[in-house]
Design a protein around this motif. Sequence first.
Motif, PDB file in Angstrom:
ATOM      1  N   THR A  82       0.844  -1.200   0.000  1.00 10.91           N
ATOM      2  CA  THR A  82       0.000   0.000   0.000  1.00 10.91           C
ATOM      3  C   THR A  82       0.877   1.246   0.000  1.00 10.91           C
ATOM      4  OG1 THR A  82      -0.126   0.306   2.392  1.00 10.91           O
ATOM      5  CG2 THR A  82      -1.673  -1.255   1.414  1.00 10.91           C
ATOM      6  N   ARG A  83       0.276   2.393  -0.368  1.00 14.20           N
ATOM      7  CA  ARG A  83       1.014   3.652  -0.366  1.00 14.20           C
ATOM      8  C   ARG A  83       1.539   3.977   1.025  1.00 14.20           C
ATOM      9  NH1 ARG A  83      -2.513   7.980  -1.300  1.00 14.20           N
ATOM     10  NH2 ARG A  83      -4.233   6.584  -0.847  1.00 14.20           N
ATOM     11  N   GLN A  84       0.862   3.409   2.051  1.00 12.36           N
ATOM     12  CA  GLN A  84       1.243   3.696   3.435  1.00 12.36           C
ATOM     13  C   GLN A  84       2.335   2.744   3.938  1.00 12.36           C
ATOM     14  OE1 GLN A  84      -1.929   3.088   2.417  1.00 12.36           O
ATOM     15  NE2 GLN A  84      -2.795   5.141   2.371  1.00 12.36           N
ATOM     16  N   CYS A 119      -1.750  -5.092   1.405  1.00 11.85           N
ATOM     17  CA  CYS A 119      -3.164  -5.409   1.277  1.00 11.85           C
ATOM     18  C   CYS A 119      -3.270  -6.753   0.566  1.00 11.85           C
ATOM     19  CB  CYS A 119      -3.898  -4.323   0.516  1.00 11.85           C
ATOM     20  SG  CYS A 119      -5.675  -4.637   0.454  1.00 11.85           S
ATOM     21  N   PHE A 144     -12.051  -8.067   6.835  1.00 14.35           N
ATOM     22  CA  PHE A 144     -13.482  -7.964   6.503  1.00 14.35           C
ATOM     23  C   PHE A 144     -13.778  -8.766   5.245  1.00 14.35           C
ATOM     24  CE2 PHE A 144     -11.457  -4.570   4.176  1.00 14.35           C
ATOM     25  CZ  PHE A 144     -12.087  -4.589   2.951  1.00 14.35           C
ATOM     26  N   ILE A 171      -5.262  -6.312   5.797  1.00 11.79           N
ATOM     27  CA  ILE A 171      -4.129  -5.402   5.642  1.00 11.79           C
ATOM     28  C   ILE A 171      -3.145  -5.755   6.740  1.00 11.79           C
ATOM     29  CG2 ILE A 171      -3.359  -3.003   5.806  1.00 11.79           C
ATOM     30  CD1 ILE A 171      -6.809  -3.545   4.628  1.00 11.79           C
ATOM     31  N   CYS A 179      -9.549   1.252   4.741  1.00 11.60           N
ATOM     32  CA  CYS A 179      -9.651   0.371   3.574  1.00 11.60           C
ATOM     33  C   CYS A 179     -11.066   0.518   3.015  1.00 11.60           C
ATOM     34  CB  CYS A 179      -9.369  -1.067   3.970  1.00 11.60           C
ATOM     35  SG  CYS A 179      -9.372  -2.165   2.531  1.00 11.60           S
ATOM     36  N   THR A 195     -10.606  -1.644  -4.639  1.00 11.15           N
ATOM     37  CA  THR A 195     -10.139  -1.384  -3.275  1.00 11.15           C
ATOM     38  C   THR A 195      -9.139  -0.238  -3.269  1.00 11.15           C
ATOM     39  OG1 THR A 195     -10.400  -3.720  -2.721  1.00 11.15           O
ATOM     40  CG2 THR A 195      -9.008  -2.424  -1.245  1.00 11.15           C
ATOM     41  N   THR A 196      -9.251   0.611  -2.264  1.00 16.23           N
ATOM     42  CA  THR A 196      -8.208   1.619  -2.056  1.00 16.23           C
ATOM     43  C   THR A 196      -7.950   1.733  -0.564  1.00 16.23           C
ATOM     44  OG1 THR A 196      -7.428   3.730  -2.917  1.00 16.23           O
ATOM     45  CG2 THR A 196      -9.545   3.766  -1.796  1.00 16.23           C
ATOM     46  N   ILE A 197      -6.695   1.944  -0.214  1.00 15.07           N
ATOM     47  CA  ILE A 197      -6.354   2.191   1.181  1.00 15.07           C
ATOM     48  C   ILE A 197      -5.928   3.645   1.269  1.00 15.07           C
ATOM     49  CG2 ILE A 197      -4.730   1.683   3.045  1.00 15.07           C
ATOM     50  CD1 ILE A 197      -5.469  -1.073   0.703  1.00 15.07           C
ATOM     51  N   CYS A 198      -6.618   4.401   2.116  1.00 11.23           N
ATOM     52  CA  CYS A 198      -6.279   5.824   2.186  1.00 11.23           C
ATOM     53  C   CYS A 198      -6.250   6.310   3.620  1.00 11.23           C
ATOM     54  CB  CYS A 198      -7.199   6.636   1.299  1.00 11.23           C
ATOM     55  SG  CYS A 198      -8.921   6.474   1.671  1.00 11.23           S
TER      56      CYS A 198
END
Lengths: 398, 398
Positions: free
Chosen positions: A95-97, A101, A140, A198, B101, B196-199
């Motif tokens: 992930t960008r963080q 994922c 989830f 994640i 997420c 899906t995106t993680i932000c």
Amino acid sequence: MSENGSSKKQRKTSKGYKPTREESALDVSSEPRERIALRMTVSLRRDPQVAVRHRCLTHTGLLANLVLTSLNLGDGQNLGTANGKIALDCSVRRTRQGHYCISTTDFFFPLVDSPYLQGRIGAANVLSDLYAEGVGECDFVLMLLAACRDMTEDDRNICTREMVRGFNDACLEAGTTVTGGQTVLNPWPVIGGVATTICSDGEFVKSDGAQVGDVVVLTKPLGTQVAVNVHEWRVRGTPKWKELTNRSILSREEAEDMMHAAVCSMSRLNRHGGGLMVKHHAHAGTDVTGFGLVGHAQNLMDNQAAEVGMELHTLPCIANTVKVEQSGVFDFRLLKGYSAETSGGLMICMKEDDARRYCEELELLDGEKAWIIGRVIADPDRKARIVEGIKILEVGLS
Amino acid sequence: MSENGSSKKQRKTSKGYKPTREESALDVSSEPRERIALRMTVSLRRDPQVAVRHRCLTHTGLLANLVLTSLNLGDGQNLGTANGKIALDCSVRRTRQGHYCISTTDFFFPLVDSPYLQGRIGAANVLSDLYAEGVGECDFVLMLLAACRDMTEDDRNICTREMVRGFNDACLEAGTTVTGGQTVLNPWPVIGGVATTICSDGEFVKSDGAQVGDVVVLTKPLGTQVAVNVHEWRVRGTPKWKELTNRSILSREEAEDMMHAAVCSMSRLNRHGGGLMVKHHAHAGTDVTGFGLVGHAQNLMDNQAAEVGMELHTLPCIANTVKVEQSGVFDFRLLKGYSAETSGGLMICMKEDDARRYCEELELLDGEKAWIIGRVIADPDRKARIVEGIKILEVGLS
């Protein structure tokens, strides 16, 4: 099968949910309406072309290969795969963080008559891909659902509700939760989902680390396809079933035991199996489903960083599936390792000492055996194969 | 329609992909085999019970409500929803690592004859749920695919490949990538996916912040269901089509324009619409799909923290869909705001000044208009409704 007696319809044990023999055999009620509603696969049998379904897997396997290969999907950034393209069991993305994922999706047509158990099995199967990455916790789940167009409205409502209830119960047992999804009408009912977690570095097992000298662990016996089909033959009284009984190959009770063992196995979560992988230093893992043991072993070998192959020396099979296969009534390719499995076990490459401890701890948690079934060897051809004189283990009901 | 001329079969413009008129009308080839392969919805028409499909939505809407409500799915930890249960468009979960997420899944049966465009539309529709959360970037996509059991193998391979190519192209245009998925055989073909995106905090818009005094923006015109059905009537030469022409309500060219406008709209990504929401301080958003404008407006109001309702004063509709509706040939409930949309626009609550700037900037990026269509009022009943004397905008091809 259980210390709680078989009269209780649904039970939870410390080992997780186990269906009763009656649930597996589906002799659960003499009340016609409930009975009809419970007979999910009837909706498929009505379809004159349903036989095609049995060939779906090969077709879609070929098709998926064709489509995925020719279109060159993916961006080469998938983790834990040999080429960074489409993943083995899960999509694993950084992930960008800076976390990972891990996500997978799967959906299924009925292969048991109980919609509740079908829901359970669907969830177990979806979650299994995540567990194959050495993850024990799913953050989830999204649910994929098709209600059967060809049922009466009452039957459809009951069936759909029961499928969802089974799916949801399995998710709750897995310590996760259904947070969304999609519902449609379709000629064939469908249950499935999307499982996502994640996690951070060190919380999962990349699928590409098998080493020469590793052994191969399998956490569930093979033979679910044989058991499910024999059950269908028996319920429908087909010529194949008559041949099995006329030749005294299989009794009704043995067929029921076989189906019950298969249903217990398919509805069991691979959660503990996945959750113990990091602790016991697993190098690579996958789960055994539609391509059969050797098919998935080959996929796993194709995905390794090292030039390794796999020799399989032991086939743990649900009791009596082997003699059905050997009878020649139908060639499931069980002993060749290509019989399709549904919600099968994890297949894990790890050091032998780790494997023994893993199997011991897993048996304590699951109440079910796991086996060392093969070993990883140096092989520039990266071949997975069954050795001559394979040892067959017959696995009865625990 | 475009400065590039209509002879090129597929084009990319700076505004994103737009199908040609020929693609939309599907008069793409006189070569029988390709033509058959391209006529995806034929596979549905073969099915004698296909009419049921048109009622699927209501059924499954009711069913989903029944199932989701009665089983009390979810754990109350979904973010951006009124009750923390099942989410509006996406599952929005706080991760253990402190991020969010955002994930959604959707899958579709063909409603256009071109498998390539169906793939495009499927991807646009899946991604749209993510964009409705004010997210402009999707981290990855899993693909859900069913090849049509009832096609010849050649047709099936071509159709499936084209669906996947369209889906993949739309994902690439969206700056995302397909990283996995699932393929099966089914009586009806299916395309869809999981986005899906993680932000992090502040990178998305919770769906519950509408305020009294907000206006409501819509980013695509209504009427896709009308256009798609009129197209089917015309191609099949049904009595409804004959009535429309005999009564001089609609010409063949108008029907083709209408279908083309619908296909352009359905295959357009809501990416810019979603990406601008945070910048322009959107308070809450959703996208308009199967439940129609008012259906989704009501879902949005039911989900607000404040006691608010929505008054809709303007209906932007694809040109000529309104006169089809008013002809009485079939009641799509377009003017009541309940006509189902596929891959419809975003509906966003925001301050009026923000809305004007949002619409201006979006038109620059998309080359398509967005409209202020209503306002948010104080309402303890949380009702979404169309006002008396609604203004109808006819939206032609841009």
